[in-house]
Design a protein around this motif. Structure first.
Motif, PDB file in Angstrom:
ATOM      1  N   GLY A 199       0.783  -1.222   0.000  1.00  0.00           N
ATOM      2  CA  GLY A 199       0.000   0.000   0.000  1.00  0.00           C
ATOM      3  C   GLY A 199       0.817   1.274   0.000  1.00  0.00           C
ATOM      4  N   ARG A 200       2.115   1.139  -0.245  1.00  0.00           N
ATOM      5  CA  ARG A 200       2.980   2.310  -0.136  1.00  0.00           C
ATOM      6  C   ARG A 200       3.105   3.076  -1.441  1.00  0.00           C
ATOM      7  N   ASP A 201       3.288   4.377  -1.330  1.00  0.00           N
ATOM      8  CA  ASP A 201       3.623   5.195  -2.487  1.00  0.00           C
ATOM      9  C   ASP A 201       5.067   4.918  -2.892  1.00  0.00           C
ATOM     10  N   LEU A 202       5.342   5.135  -4.176  1.00  0.00           N
ATOM     11  CA  LEU A 202       6.622   4.695  -4.703  1.00  0.00           C
ATOM     12  C   LEU A 202       7.132   5.634  -5.793  1.00  0.00           C
ATOM     13  N   MET A 203       8.411   5.947  -5.703  1.00  0.00           N
ATOM     14  CA  MET A 203       9.097   6.626  -6.807  1.00  0.00           C
ATOM     15  C   MET A 203      10.188   5.668  -7.265  1.00  0.00           C
ATOM     16  N   ALA A 204      10.067   5.173  -8.484  1.00  0.00           N
ATOM     17  CA  ALA A 204      10.969   4.116  -8.923  1.00  0.00           C
ATOM     18  C   ALA A 204      11.748   4.513 -10.168  1.00  0.00           C
ATOM     19  N   CYS A 205      13.027   4.286 -10.083  1.00  0.00           N
ATOM     20  CA  CYS A 205      13.969   4.578 -11.144  1.00  0.00           C
ATOM     21  C   CYS A 205      14.506   3.235 -11.609  1.00  0.00           C
ATOM     22  N   ALA A 360      13.075   5.726 -16.108  1.00  0.00           N
ATOM     23  CA  ALA A 360      14.473   5.289 -16.105  1.00  0.00           C
ATOM     24  C   ALA A 360      15.378   6.408 -15.615  1.00  0.00           C
ATOM     25  N   THR A 361      14.870   7.620 -15.658  1.00  0.00           N
ATOM     26  CA  THR A 361      15.658   8.779 -15.226  1.00  0.00           C
ATOM     27  C   THR A 361      14.794   9.629 -14.305  1.00  0.00           C
ATOM     28  N   PHE A 362      15.418  10.258 -13.333  1.00  0.00           N
ATOM     29  CA  PHE A 362      14.636  11.068 -12.402  1.00  0.00           C
ATOM     30  C   PHE A 362      15.456  12.245 -11.883  1.00  0.00           C
ATOM     31  N   PRO A 363      15.569  13.309 -12.672  1.00  0.00           N
ATOM     32  CA  PRO A 363      16.313  14.485 -12.225  1.00  0.00           C
ATOM     33  C   PRO A 363      15.781  14.987 -10.880  1.00  0.00           C
ATOM     34  N   LYS A 364      16.703  15.541 -10.117  1.00  0.00           N
ATOM     35  CA  LYS A 364      16.304  15.887  -8.751  1.00  0.00           C
ATOM     36  C   LYS A 364      15.225  16.963  -8.670  1.00  0.00           C
ATOM     37  N   GLU A 365      15.306  17.921  -9.540  1.00  0.00           N
ATOM     38  CA  GLU A 365      14.285  18.972  -9.431  1.00  0.00           C
ATOM     39  C   GLU A 365      12.907  18.402  -9.764  1.00  0.00           C
ATOM     40  N   ILE A 366      12.888  17.372 -10.591  1.00  0.00           N
ATOM     41  CA  ILE A 366      11.616  16.719 -10.910  1.00  0.00           C
ATOM     42  C   ILE A 366      11.146  15.884  -9.717  1.00  0.00           C
ATOM     43  N   GLN A 367      12.099  15.261  -9.033  1.00  0.00           N
ATOM     44  CA  GLN A 367      11.733  14.528  -7.816  1.00  0.00           C
ATOM     45  C   GLN A 367      11.060  15.464  -6.816  1.00  0.00           C
ATOM     46  N   ARG A 368      11.593  16.669  -6.750  1.00  0.00           N
ATOM     47  CA  ARG A 368      11.050  17.635  -5.798  1.00  0.00           C
ATOM     48  C   ARG A 368       9.597  17.948  -6.147  1.00  0.00           C
ATOM     49  N   LEU A 369       9.344  18.200  -7.442  1.00  0.00           N
ATOM     50  CA  LEU A 369       7.965  18.450  -7.878  1.00  0.00           C
ATOM     51  C   LEU A 369       7.091  17.238  -7.595  1.00  0.00           C
ATOM     52  N   ALA A 370       7.640  16.078  -7.899  1.00  0.00           N
ATOM     53  CA  ALA A 370       6.849  14.853  -7.798  1.00  0.00           C
ATOM     54  C   ALA A 370       6.451  14.554  -6.365  1.00  0.00           C
ATOM     55  N   SER A 371       7.270  14.980  -5.425  1.00  0.00           N
ATOM     56  CA  SER A 371       6.979  14.637  -4.034  1.00  0.00           C
ATOM     57  C   SER A 371       5.666  15.264  -3.566  1.00  0.00           C
ATOM     58  N   ASP A 372       5.191  16.291  -4.272  1.00  0.00           N
ATOM     59  CA  ASP A 372       3.865  16.863  -3.964  1.00  0.00           C
ATOM     60  C   ASP A 372       2.758  15.819  -4.129  1.00  0.00           C
ATOM     61  N   PHE A 373       2.989  14.876  -5.013  1.00  0.00           N
ATOM     62  CA  PHE A 373       1.932  13.917  -5.344  1.00  0.00           C
ATOM     63  C   PHE A 373       1.972  12.675  -4.465  1.00  0.00           C
ATOM     64  N   LEU A 374       2.991  12.612  -3.610  1.00  0.00           N
ATOM     65  CA  LEU A 374       3.253  11.366  -2.902  1.00  0.00           C
ATOM     66  C   LEU A 374       3.047  11.513  -1.409  1.00  0.00           C
ATOM     67  N   TYR A 375       2.765  10.400  -0.762  1.00  0.00           N
ATOM     68  CA  TYR A 375       2.630  10.377   0.687  1.00  0.00           C
ATOM     69  C   TYR A 375       3.603   9.366   1.275  1.00  0.00           C
ATOM     70  N   ASN A 376       4.535   9.851   2.067  1.00  0.00           N
ATOM     71  CA  ASN A 376       5.490   8.962   2.753  1.00  0.00           C
ATOM     72  C   ASN A 376       6.002   7.852   1.840  1.00  0.00           C
ATOM     73  N   TYR A 377       6.612   8.282   0.734  1.00  0.00           N
ATOM     74  CA  TYR A 377       6.907   7.303  -0.305  1.00  0.00           C
ATOM     75  C   TYR A 377       8.266   6.632  -0.119  1.00  0.00           C
TER      76      TYR A 377
END
Length: 622
Positions: A199-205, A360-377
């Motif tokens: 049930g966890r949120d996930l950011m996967a590279c 396959a790629t996840f630039p850091k500034e995009i990770q920062r934006l993306a974290s808005d969409f995530l909960y304790n990922y």
DNA sequence: AAAAAAC
């Protein structure tokens, strides 16, 4: 070979493989707490590995939206108000009311009727053993995926699994996995599926071509099956509005089509209905499909916004949100649309849905934006820098613009001489502009090379026809803009030519990832000249890290170029496909400690190349 | 500067 035998074999194999799993996930290099209590140094026999630490019963069934859906001890707060998070704005919304409203008994709307008409996506009604034997899905070279480094960070991370049978995905889904000839999960699947099931949120590279689609589809399908078993019921107001339970977004129409095709295979005879919606095609047919019922909606952003504004789709019931090529979805061109869909319509808030981001790629500034969409990922990075580059031979040649065409012709002639199976090997040629694609295609055809092209100025029909013709080998040369750079799984692409190099190293990574898929080898040739100097250093670094021969002249360009301001940087030393931006020293998260407080060996803030870079370092490859 | 994504 029957299922029992193959799984038994796999179990035996996986026991050996476990050495790798233990060391790569759990060694001190990563400096993360992974795997919870079960991940200790004590020996655990294979059949007892990867179990929840406690004596809890294994994998409880879906127990309704208002209660915990945790598959193990690793779940966080879940939908329906179980979260104990103190951020504002989560009052009673998004299902906090529990079993009220739409969640009564009864089945999801409309699909039972259509179910009998479900087309067998395996194209073989009686003999599933033979289905797919010629497809790219078979014969995945798993040896190529052994010994791949994995980085996970986040709170309370579920341990990976070694075989599909270790996870309870349900009989119907298991049968489809078998039909697809997926015998063993790829590294990203081994890690991502347990995380999702918990049930966890996930950011996967994860590497290009490493099975990301299945990694997010399996848990989604499984979750929806459980919701349906519990009798999920959708609102009935607004007769023509449909309420998907899962939304999968991707940046191009063809990629959405591909995900749809895959998802249909995975969900065959599960009762889970998958519908695709994208632009350039008549909307009426898509509307009819939606009206017949939809559980998983696969879409491109523009068409989805259209459907939302027409109130033909509501996101109110979405429990799973997946963004494929997530970094592209959140770059400058797409971000407003994605924000609108995710934040300004009726989608449940983070924590009340499950969100999975893959690329396959996840630039850091995009990770920062993306974290808005995530909960304790949980952040997951699988594989070496540069994706499957060990499997891709990369060449760079210095070619002036005026020489590019004749040089390409030389390459194609050489390849034709090497032709396998009497057919010319598939060659994908990337160019910078749509006009450039048209003119190169025309020139190739005039010169006797069977070529076609795909780009955004062509009609959707032409685009799809071009892709079909290329895949079939009818026109074994495809000239493409970046529309074809990401995600498309085209079997048997032997050669990717960067006729024009992109300006961004991440785009290069995605482009060359169209070859060397599913553990097969491939060749990538780039034409480099003075107009590409800004890419020189990143390209040289990438090639060096993937053990490619770097021409001396390219190293000289690389040494000369400065890294001021561009995002084409990616220092060496990081074996992973990306890094969790939350681990940056520059990033502080208000006292939250996601990482167990230990960060060690090689991943410290100063990194190997730290001194060499100015402020504004942006790439996840850092 | 280009590409992609709705009609």
């Amino acid at each position: 070979m029957n299922k029992r035998t193959s799984w038994a074999d796999l179990a035996a194999n996986s026991a050996a493989e476990n050495t790798y799993a233990g060391s790569s996930v759990n060694n001190g290099i990563l400096g993360t707490t992974s795997g919870g209590a079960s991940r200790t140094n004590t020996y655990v026999p294979p059949h007892l590995r990867n179990r929840p630490a406690s004596s809890d019963p294994p994998a409880p069934a879906y127990s309704g939206p208002a209660s915990s859906n945790d598959r193990s001890a690793y779940g966080g707060a879940r939908w329906g108000g179980a979260r104990n998070d103190s951020r504002s704005g989560y009052g009673g919304s998004g299902g906090g009311g529990g079993r009220t409203g739409g969640w009564g008994g009864g089945r999801g709307g409309g699909w039972d009727r259509g179910r009998e008409q479900e087309v067998n996506p395996f194209g073989d009604d009686d003999n599933t053993e033979q289905a797919f034997s010629e497809q790219a899905n078979s014969g995945i070279n798993f040896d190529a995926y052994e010994d791949i480094p994995v980085e996970t960070s986040g709170d309370n991370i579920p341990p990976p699994v070694n075989i599909f049978a270790e996870i309870d995905l349900g009989e119907a889904l298991n049968l489809n996995i078998h039909r697809c000839k997926y015998v063993k999960p790829t590294p990203v699947q081994r890690h991502a599926i347990p995380i999702s099931l918990a049930g966890r949120d996930l950011m996967a590279c994860a590497q290009t071509g490493s099975g990301k689609t299945a990694a997010f589809c399996f848990p989604i399908i499984n979750g929806i099956m459980e919701m349906q078993a519990q009798g999920v019921q959708r609102p009935s107001r607004g007769a023509r509005t449909v309420y998907p339970l899962a939304l999968i977004l991707s940046p191009t129409r063809e990629l959405s089509m591909q995900i749809h095709e895959e998802a249909k295979k995975f969900s065959y005879q599960t009762g889970v209905k998958v519908v695709v919606a994208y632009g350039g095609a008549p909307i009426n047919q898509q509307l009819r499909e939606l009206e017949r019922g939809v559980d998983i909606l696969v879409a491109t952003p523009g068409r989805l916004v259209d459907l939302l504004e027409r109130a033909r789709v509501s996101l109110q019931m979405v429990k799973y949100l997946a963004l494929d090529e997530a970094d592209r979805m959140l770059d400058m061109g797409f971000e407003p649309q994605i924000r609108k869909i995710v934040e300004q319509m009726d989608m449940p808030l983070p924590g009340f849905r499950q969100t999975m981001l893959f690329s396959a790629t996840f630039p850091k500034e995009i990770q920062r934006l993306a974290s808005d969409f995530l909960y304790n990922y949980i952040f997951l990075a699988v594989g070496r820098v540069g994706s499957s580059t060990d499997l891709i031979v990369q060449r760079v040649e210095f070619v002036y613009d005026s020489d590019k065409r004749s040089h390409l012709m030389d390459l194609l002639h050489a390849q034709r001489a090497n032709g396998v199976h009497g057919k010319q090997a598939l060659t994908l040629v990337f160019v910078e502009t749509k006009k450039g694609a048209d003119s190169l295609e025309h020139w190739l055809c005039v010169n006797g090379f069977p070529a076609t092209s795909i780009h955004g100025d062509r009609s959707q029909q032409e685009r799809e026809q071009a892709l079909r013709s290329f895949k079939s080998g009818n026109t074994p040369i495809l000239v493409a803009t970046d529309v074809a750079a990401r995600g498309l799984d085209i079997p048997h692409v032997a050669h990717v030519v960067n006729f024009d190099l992109p300006n961004d190293i991440d785009d290069y990574v995605h482009r060359i990832g169209r070859t060397g898929r599913a553990g097969k080898t491939g060749l990538a040739t780039a034409f480099f000249n003075e107009s590409n100097v800004s890419l020189a250093r990143a390209l040289a670094d990438l090639m060096q890290e993937s053990n490619q021969e770097v021409p001396a002249w390219l190293s000289r360009y690389a040494a000369r170029s400065s890294y001021g301001g561009g995002r084409n940087r990616r220092p060496g030393g990081n074996r992973f496909g990306g890094r969790d931006f939350r681990r940056d020293s520059s990033y502080t998260r208000g006292g939250m400690d996601y990482y167990g407080g230990n960060s060690t060996s090689g991943y410290g803030a100063s990194g190997g190349y730290g001194g060499g870079y100015g402020p504004g370092v942006t790439s996840a490859w850092d």
